[in-house]
Design an enzyme around this catalytic site. Structure first.
Site, mmCIF file in Angstrom:
data_model
loop_
_atom_site.group_PDB
_atom_site.id
_atom_site.type_symbol
_atom_site.label_atom_id
_atom_site.label_comp_id
_atom_site.label_asym_id
_atom_site.label_seq_id
_atom_site.Cartn_x
_atom_site.Cartn_y
_atom_site.Cartn_z
ATOM 1 N N GLY A 272 0.803 -1.222 0.000
ATOM 2 C CA GLY A 272 0.000 0.000 0.000
ATOM 3 C C GLY A 272 0.832 1.266 0.000
ATOM 4 N N ARG B 153 3.955 6.038 2.005
ATOM 5 C CA ARG B 153 4.341 7.451 2.149
ATOM 6 C C ARG B 153 3.809 8.298 1.004
ATOM 7 N NH1 ARG B 153 10.748 8.287 0.795
ATOM 8 N NH2 ARG B 153 10.959 6.790 -0.893
ATOM 9 N N LYS C 185 3.869 12.728 -2.285
ATOM 10 C CA LYS C 185 4.823 11.730 -1.810
ATOM 11 C C LYS C 185 5.625 12.341 -0.675
ATOM 12 C CE LYS C 185 8.343 8.423 -3.274
ATOM 13 N NZ LYS C 185 9.092 7.857 -4.413
ATOM 14 N N GLY D 254 6.450 7.568 6.783
ATOM 15 C CA GLY D 254 5.684 8.100 5.668
ATOM 16 C C GLY D 254 6.199 9.412 5.113
ATOM 17 N N ASP E 116 4.688 -3.954 -7.074
ATOM 18 C CA ASP E 116 3.958 -2.793 -6.554
ATOM 19 C C ASP E 116 4.479 -1.495 -7.147
ATOM 20 O OD1 ASP E 116 6.187 -3.677 -4.737
ATOM 21 O OD2 ASP E 116 5.848 -1.700 -3.867
ATOM 22 N N ASN E 117 5.570 -1.571 -7.922
ATOM 23 C CA ASN E 117 6.110 -0.394 -8.604
ATOM 24 C C ASN E 117 5.864 -0.445 -10.107
ATOM 25 O OD1 ASN E 117 7.106 0.591 -6.186
ATOM 26 N ND2 ASN E 117 9.133 -0.279 -6.469
ATOM 27 N N ASP F 135 7.506 5.566 -9.314
ATOM 28 C CA ASP F 135 8.297 5.340 -8.099
ATOM 29 C C ASP F 135 9.791 5.434 -8.366
ATOM 30 O OD1 ASP F 135 6.119 5.129 -6.467
ATOM 31 O OD2 ASP F 135 5.978 2.965 -6.624
#
Length: 521
Positions: free
Chosen positions: A100, A103, A122, A135, A269-270, A279
């Site tokens: 998830g 940050r 971000k 974060g 996840d990227n 990312d």
């Protein structure tokens, strides 16, 4: 600021009913509502006016206190509810479970001339997905993200964009190289802009939880808004979704290989569902042509995400996406065919891309050998990839092999090494290349124009970003401005910036931030 709010993701997809901002497992939800951390004293470091104009923000807006407060997370836009997205993923080849937005916080979605954009901060503070982290983000990593997002766009590479870079006025504790030496650094926030931040991992999360209802909702939502040519909500449409994502991903990877970009952390996840570069952590550009190079210190031993392995990792990641979508299809064959086709299509696209870098229009039987020998030669001695291909366009097909070698000589880090047998290998390749050029009808002048439009003169080398970071730490942002302007025209000569068309300096070889980068960089 007069933004047209259009929060379709948070309106049409299920929200986390628990609104407490603490680390936890989240079920049956695509996102969690969460507020950015209120920063103490935000100040604007840099803004991309081009991105501001893209999303309907004027120069007057940018100069306002409202702009700084909104895009630092200090104040919330009216009629909006910020949120963090939930997703899972494979990290370095291993299943990591729920990840998830740890940050990153989506401020809102907006509509600009019937185009939707998601505005995401971000470094805006903790979310339910932050795990053991705070974060937050620091100035150095934020500069790298801000500059690279825009540099990639102007190179013609699919990417998220960056609107602004803002100092928070707060200090953030970071251990740069994960070696037990943490130190306080300046906190910063970047506002990222993209049509969507949906990733492969969003689908992996619900599939892993056997939450087929939410998986289907997300797939239907993605098709509806981002792949409208796909009709229906059935097995065939989910197969078509995978095919579309595979095609976009392949296009992105070919571009990476074209300019020598190494992402550094290609976890699932990227990976953007829209084939966007997303990312920007431990990324880098090849200095010398080294297919085994990775900028990521975490990956130093196994080099999973090395330059030469990026196409294979993209395919591996697509396999994970196919596995996630499988419950909606329940047939392996059509998904497997897409994955098989990816490999074949990539080879064709890569071959065509390499021919374009060499200024060759027509395909010939021995082109693969020409490319293979070139890639071998580039590794015989340290050879700067960007300089080599850019200078190669100056070679004229009636010139000698010796002249060709002289034209590209600035690309060699150790010119004294270019003697027998390395020199002979290069002279042989140039003889093949010259003969090949003579089969082309294009004039030398037109070929140079075409090659210079494919091979950039300027890329964001890590040492350049590091110099900007070191100056910014002293509150000198002039280099950020200069690099931002330079990288808006990476294919142009830009004589006044010619100092940036040079090999990596020796001091940058092993310097933290210039060659060695961690996931916190």
């Amino acid at each position: 600021m007069n933004l047209k709010i259009n929060n379709r993701f948070s309106t049409e997809l299920p929200a986390d009913p628990d609104e407490t901002n603490e680390t936890r497992q989240v079920k049956n939800a695509c996102f969690s509502f969460v507020l950015p951390k209120k920063v103490s004293n935000p100040s604007l470091v840099h803004v991309s006016q081009e991105v501001a104009s893209l999303i309907g923000i004027t120069e007057k807006d940018v100069e306002s206190e409202e702009f700084i407060n909104v895009f630092s997370g200090k104040t919330i836009l009216p009629n909006t509810r910020p949120y963090a997205m939930s997703y899972a993923g494979h990290q370095f080849g291993n299943w990591a479970g729920q990840l998830g937005d740890g940050r990153a916080i989506v401020l809102t979605e907006i509509d600009v001339n019937n185009t939707n954009y998601t505005l995401q901060l971000k470094g805006a503070g903790m979310t339910p997905y932050s795990r053991r982290a705070d974060g937050l983000a620091v100035l150095r990593s934020s500069i790298r993200e801000h500059l690279c997002s825009e540099a990639m766009f102007h190179l013609g590479i699919p990417t998220t964009r960056s609107l602004s870079l803002i100092l928070t006025g707060d200090q953030v504790l970071r251990d740069v190289m994960y070696d037990g030496n943490p130190a306080y650094e300046k906190g910063a926030v970047v506002c990222r802009v993209a049509p969507s931040f949906i990733r492969f991992g969003n689908f992996e999360l619900f599939s892993s939880q056997n939450d087929l209802k939410t998986l289907k909702l997300l797939a239907d939502f993605t098709i509806k808004y981002y792949f409208p040519d796909i009709k229906g909500s059935n097995k065939g449409s989910y197969v078509a979704l995978l095919e579309s994502v595979a095609n976009l991903t392949r296009e992105m990877i070919v571009h990476w290989q074209r300019v020598g970009f190494v992402h550094g952390v290609m976890n699932t996840d990227n990976m953007s569902i829209l084939g966007l570069t997303i990312d920007y952590g431990p990324y880098g550009w090849l200095e010398d042509y080294n297919p085994n190079w990775t900028p990521n210190t975490t990956d130093r031993e196994n080099r999973r995400y090395r330059f030469g392995n990026q196409p294979e990792i993209a395919l591996w990641n697509l396999y994970q996406l196919a596995n996630a979508l499988y419950p909606l299809v329940n047939e392996a064959a059509p998904l497997e065919k897409i994955l098989e086709d990816f490999q074949n299509s990539y080879q064709m696209d890569y071959h065509a891309m390499m021919l374009s870098k060499l200024g060759l229009n027509n395909k010939e039987e021995n082109d693969e050998q020409l490319i293979a020998i070139l890639k071998e030669n580039l590794q015989l001695t340290e050879t700067d990839m960007t300089i080599f291909f850019r200078n190669l366009s100056q070679f004229k097909k009636e010139e000698s092999e010796e002249k060709a070698l002289q034209i590209v000589s600035d690309a060699f880090y150790k010119p004294a090494e270019v003697i027998a047998p390395i020199k002979e290998s290069w002279l042989y390749w140039f003889s093949l290349y010259r003969n090949r050029l003579q089969k082309e009808s294009m004039t030398d002048e037109n070929r140079k124009i075409a090659m210079d439009g494919t091979n950039p003169k300027y890329v964001l080398r890590n040492y350049m970003a590091q110099l900007a970071i070191e100056a910014a730490e002293k509150e000198d942002y002039a280099l950020i401005d200069e690099l931002h302007l330079l990288l808006k025209n990476p294919y142009q000569e830009q004589e006044k910036y010619s100092k940036w068309f040079t090999k990596r300096p020796d001091w940058a070889r092993e310097k933290v931030g210039s060659s060695m980068l961690s996931c916190s960089s």
